[in-house]
Design a protein around this motif. Structure first.
Motif, mmCIF file in Angstrom:
data_model
loop_
_atom_site.group_PDB
_atom_site.id
_atom_site.type_symbol
_atom_site.label_atom_id
_atom_site.label_comp_id
_atom_site.label_asym_id
_atom_site.label_seq_id
_atom_site.Cartn_x
_atom_site.Cartn_y
_atom_site.Cartn_z
ATOM 1 N N LEU A 116 40.248 44.493 42.768
ATOM 2 C CA LEU A 116 40.812 43.229 43.238
ATOM 3 C C LEU A 116 39.830 42.065 43.133
ATOM 4 N N LEU A 117 38.550 42.321 43.390
ATOM 5 C CA LEU A 117 37.587 41.221 43.475
ATOM 6 C C LEU A 117 36.905 40.868 42.151
ATOM 7 N N THR A 118 36.989 41.742 41.150
ATOM 8 C CA THR A 118 36.356 41.437 39.869
ATOM 9 C C THR A 118 37.178 40.358 39.151
ATOM 10 N N LEU A 155 38.687 52.433 49.257
ATOM 11 C CA LEU A 155 38.362 51.044 49.591
ATOM 12 C C LEU A 155 37.458 50.430 48.522
ATOM 13 N N ALA A 156 36.452 51.209 48.102
ATOM 14 C CA ALA A 156 35.504 50.719 47.100
ATOM 15 C C ALA A 156 36.212 50.453 45.774
ATOM 16 N N SER A 200 39.477 49.938 45.215
ATOM 17 C CA SER A 200 40.423 48.820 45.281
ATOM 18 C C SER A 200 39.695 47.476 45.342
ATOM 19 N N SER A 201 38.546 47.427 46.057
ATOM 20 C CA SER A 201 37.834 46.139 46.124
ATOM 21 C C SER A 201 37.262 45.764 44.760
ATOM 22 N N ILE A 202 36.775 46.745 44.015
ATOM 23 C CA ILE A 202 36.258 46.459 42.665
ATOM 24 C C ILE A 202 37.386 45.906 41.797
#
Lengths: 183, 181
Positions: free
Chosen positions: B101-103, B94-95, B97-99
Motif C-alpha cells: 500500500l505504501l510503496t 501487516l508488513a 500489506s504496508s509494503i
C-alpha cells in the motif's frame, strides 16, 4: 522469619482473578528455595537450575488453575520440578551425544569445574559420590538425605511404592558410603 | 489297570527320591531363615552409614548473591505456541500489506500503460512482429529516427570543428579513467 500462608488459602487466592498475581508471587516465595535446591542437586549447574526453576514456575502459573488438589501443592510442585530436571538432563545428554559423539562431559566433571570446588572437603566428596548413582537412585537419595522427605511423600511424587523407595535408598546409601570410604 | 500302573510308577519315583534326593539345601537353612530375614530388614530400616551420617547436609554449591531475593518468574515466556504463531502471522500480513500500500507507483509505468491502451490491436501486433511491418509503418519509423539526426546537425552546425574535437577527446579521456578505475 517470613510467615507463609497455607497452601489452601494460596490456592483460593490464585483462583480469584483480583488476587491471582499476588497469590502466585506468594507461592513462588514460599517454595522457591526448596525447589531450587531440589533442582540444583539434580542438574548441578546454577544457570541450568535457574532455567529449570523458571520453567517449573511457568508450568505452575499455567496449570494451577486446573490443579485439583488431590495431592498437596508441595507434592505437585516437587513432581513438576523432578520431571523438569529429568527432562533437562535427558536433553543435555542428547545434545552432548550429538556434539561430542560419546565423549560427553558428565556431571562429575561439572562439579570439579565449580569455582568453589574443594576436593579435600567431605561435602564435595559426597556430591561426587552421589553422581556415581543411577538417575533414579540419585533422585531418591537426594530427596531422602537432603530434604529428609518421608517415604509416603516420596511415593506420591515419584509414583513408586514405599517399599521400593526404602530398598532403593538403602542401596544408594550403601554405594555412597563405600565410595566415601574408598576416597 | 492303567491307574494301578501309574500309581506304581509314582510310588517307585518317590521311593528313589527318598534314597537319592536331587536338590539339597545347606544345613539349618530353613531354621535360620527367619533370623536372617529380620536382620536384613533391620539393616534396611536403620541404614548403618557412619561416614554419611557424619557429613553436614548443607550443600557446598554457591548461589549468586541476592539470587532468591531477586528471583522473578519471567512470565513473558508464557506464550502459547498457537498464540505465538498467530502473532507472527499477523505481523507478516501487516508488513506485506504496508509494503504493497505504501510503496509509490512510478508515473512512468502508468503513463506507459495509458499509451499502450491507446494503441490499436493492429499496431500492437506489428510491434510484436516487426518483420511483418507495412511499408507505411517503416516510413513512419524512418521519419521518427531521422528527426533527431537533423536536429543534431542543426544544433552542431555553428560549433567549430576544433571545439567539437576537444569535447570528444575530453569525453574519451574521462571514459578511460572511469574504466581504468
Amino acid at each position: 522469619m517470613e510467615q507463609y500462608q497455607s497452601d489452601e488459602s494460596l490456592l483460593a487466592l490464585f483462583r480469584n482473578p483480583g488476587t491471582k498475581e499476588a497469590a502466585f508471587t506468594a507461592i513462588v516465595n514460599k517454595y522457591k528455595e526448596r525447589l531450587y535446591w531440589h533442582i540444583r542437586r539434580m542438574v548441578v549447574i546454577h544457570e541450568d537450575a535457574d532455567d529449570v526453576l523458571q520453567n517449573v514456575f511457568i508450568k505452575v502459573w499455567k496449570g494451577l488453575e486446573h490443579f485439583r488438589a488431590e495431592s498437596g501443592l508441595y507434592t505437585w510442585l516437587y513432581r513438576i520440578g523432578t520431571n523438569e530436571s529429568i527432562t533437562h538432563l535427558q536433553n543435555q545428554k542428547k545434545k552432548k551425544a550429538a556434539i561430542s559423539f560419546g565423549n560427553e562431559v558428565d556431571l562429575t566433571d561439572q562439579i570439579r569445574a565449580d569455582p568453589y570446588f574443594d576436593a579435600a572437603k567431605i561435602e564435595w566428596k559426597l556430591q561426587l559420590a552421589i553422581q556415581q548413582l543411577p538417575e533414579q537412585q540419585r533422585l531418591i537419595f537426594n530427596l531422602r538425605y537432603f530434604d529428609e522427605m518421608p517415604y509416603n511423600k516420596m511415593s506420591e511424587i515419584l509414583g513408586v511404592t514405599e517399599g521400593a523407595l526404602k530398598a532403593s535408598y538403602h542401596h544408594a546409601a550403601k554405594k555412597v558410603e563405600n565410595y566415601l570410604r574408598k576416597s | 489297570m492303567k491307574e494301578d500302573a501309574s500309581y506304581n510308577i509314582l510310588d517307585r519315583i518317590r521311593q528313589e527320591q527318598q534314597l537319592n534326593p536331587g536338590f539339597t539345601v545347606p544345613d539349618n537353612y530353613f531354621e535360620s531363615l527367619p533370623g536372617r530375614l529380620m536382620a536384613a530388614i533391620r539393616e534396611t530400616d536403620t541404614d548403618n552409614t557412619p561416614v554419611l551420617d557424619g557429613i553436614s547436609r548443607i550443600m557446598p554449591y554457591h548461589v549468586p548473591q541476592y539470587y532468591f531475593a531477586r528471583l522473578r518468574v519471567n512470565r513473558a515466556r508464557v506464550v502459547d505456541f498457537k498464540k505465538g504463531l498467530t502473532i507472527a502471522a499477523s505481523f507478516i500480513l501487516l508488513a506485506v500489506s504496508s509494503i504493497f500500500l505504501l510503496t509509490p507507483r512510478s508515473p512512468a509505468s502508468t503513463a506507459g500503460v495509458a499509451t499502450v491502451n491507446e494503441l490499436t490491436n493492429e499496431q500492437l501486433e506489428r510491434f510484436i512482429q516487426p518483420d511483418e511491418a507495412t511499408p507505411r509503418d517503416k516510413a513512419i519509423t524512418t521519419h521518427a529516427v531521422k528527426i533527431p539526426n537533423t536536429d543534431m546537425a542543426t544544433l552542431l552546425k555553428n560549433v567549430p570543428d576544433a571545439e567539437l574535437t576537444n569535447f570528444l577527446n575530453e569525453t574519451a579521456e574521462g571514459t578511460e579513467e572511469i574504466f581504468l578505475n
